[in-house]
Design an enzyme around this catalytic site. Structure first.
Site, PDB file in Angstrom:
ATOM      1  CE  LYS A  82       8.182   0.778  -9.498  1.00 49.50           C
ATOM      2  NZ  LYS A  82       7.793  -0.093 -10.599  1.00 49.50           N
ATOM      3  CD  GLU A  92       7.432  -7.837  -6.579  1.00 46.83           C
ATOM      4  OE1 GLU A  92       7.147  -6.625  -6.586  1.00 46.83           O
ATOM      5  OE2 GLU A  92       8.295  -8.320  -5.833  1.00 46.83           O
ATOM      6  NE  ARG A 145       0.371   5.610  -8.552  1.00 46.55           N
ATOM      7  CZ  ARG A 145       1.069   4.648  -9.127  1.00 46.55           C
ATOM      8  NH1 ARG A 145       1.973   4.952 -10.025  1.00 46.55           N
ATOM      9  NH2 ARG A 145       0.895   3.390  -8.785  1.00 46.55           N
ATOM     10  CD  GLN A 199       0.255   2.803 -13.715  1.00 47.98           C
ATOM     11  OE1 GLN A 199      -0.466   2.482 -14.650  1.00 47.98           O
ATOM     12  NE2 GLN A 199       1.479   2.358 -13.568  1.00 47.98           N
ATOM     13  NE  ARG A 221       6.267  -4.767 -11.776  1.00 48.04           N
ATOM     14  CZ  ARG A 221       7.578  -4.476 -11.874  1.00 48.04           C
ATOM     15  NH1 ARG A 221       8.495  -5.396 -11.641  1.00 48.04           N
ATOM     16  NH2 ARG A 221       7.988  -3.279 -12.191  1.00 48.04           N
ATOM     17  CG  HIS A 237       5.478  -3.649  -7.329  1.00 48.58           C
ATOM     18  ND1 HIS A 237       6.610  -4.178  -7.902  1.00 48.58           N
ATOM     19  CD2 HIS A 237       5.201  -2.505  -7.985  1.00 48.58           C
ATOM     20  CE1 HIS A 237       6.995  -3.387  -8.885  1.00 48.58           C
ATOM     21  NE2 HIS A 237       6.164  -2.362  -8.950  1.00 48.58           N
ATOM     22  CB  SER A 275       0.453  -1.472 -15.283  1.00 49.03           C
ATOM     23  OG  SER A 275       1.262  -0.399 -14.886  1.00 49.03           O
TER      24      SER A 275
END
Length: 177
Positions: free
Chosen positions: A95, A11, A137, A160, A7, A68, A156
């Site tokens: 995604k 982003e 999520r 999350q 990544r 993202h 990350s």
């Protein structure tokens, strides 16, 4: 399955990388036989995207095209358009991760996810970030997202959740569906 992701800082990652090096990295990792999927940033340029997808597919590796947005949630139509562009570019999975400014933004993402599941032929992964977006999520699968991400250590991306806690929630959802 083993998913390889580099990544870039643009982003949300920790490191900047020159585009030719990014392409070479993804091509070489695809050719090793050690990964099943690569996560490629979808808006690195049409030629770059094509080169990475072609190399991955030649090696039998699937490609997740990702985007993202750490500042906002695009409109439902924009989200659908982005996911469709990824599919049209040859991605195996499309995604998108977005930043909500309100709970309505989370609903926008989930609604776009429902529509994408019906309109696209490739699977989609969607998520709304931060605490406000956590529900996406946890329950994205209900709306059509094929995968979610937990953490086994440092996060990350904002919002999350610990993988073990996530597993418990998903177990509850699966028991009752």
């Amino acid at each position: 399955p083993i998913l390889f992701t580099f990544r870039t800082s643009k982003e949300g990652g920790e490191k900047a990388i020159e585009t030719p090096v990014y392409v070479e990295l993804n091509q070489k990792i695809s050719a090793t036989g050690y990964v099943d999927l690569v996560d490629m940033e979808a808006f690195t340029g049409d030629d770059v995207v094509k080169t990475i997808i072609d190399a991955a597919h030649k090696a039998g590796v699937k490609v997740i095209a990702s985007n993202h947005d750490f500042f906002k949630t695009p409109s439902e139509n924009e989200i659908l358009s982005i996911l469709k562009q990824m599919e049209e570019a040859g991605a195996d999975i499309a995604k998108i991760a977005v930043m909500p400014e309100s709970t309505e933004d989370v609903l926008t993402l989930l609604s776009a996810t429902c529509k994408a599941k019906k309109e696209l032929t490739c699977p989609v992964i969607t998520m709304s970030m931060a605490g406000t977006g956590l529900i996406s999520r946890l329950s994205g699968e209900v709306f059509g997202s094929c995968l979610t991400f937990g953490t086994a250590g440092n996060i990350s991306a904002p919002g999350q959740i610990d993988a073990l806690k996530l597993r418990s929630v998903l177990h509850i959802l699966h028991e009752n569906s």
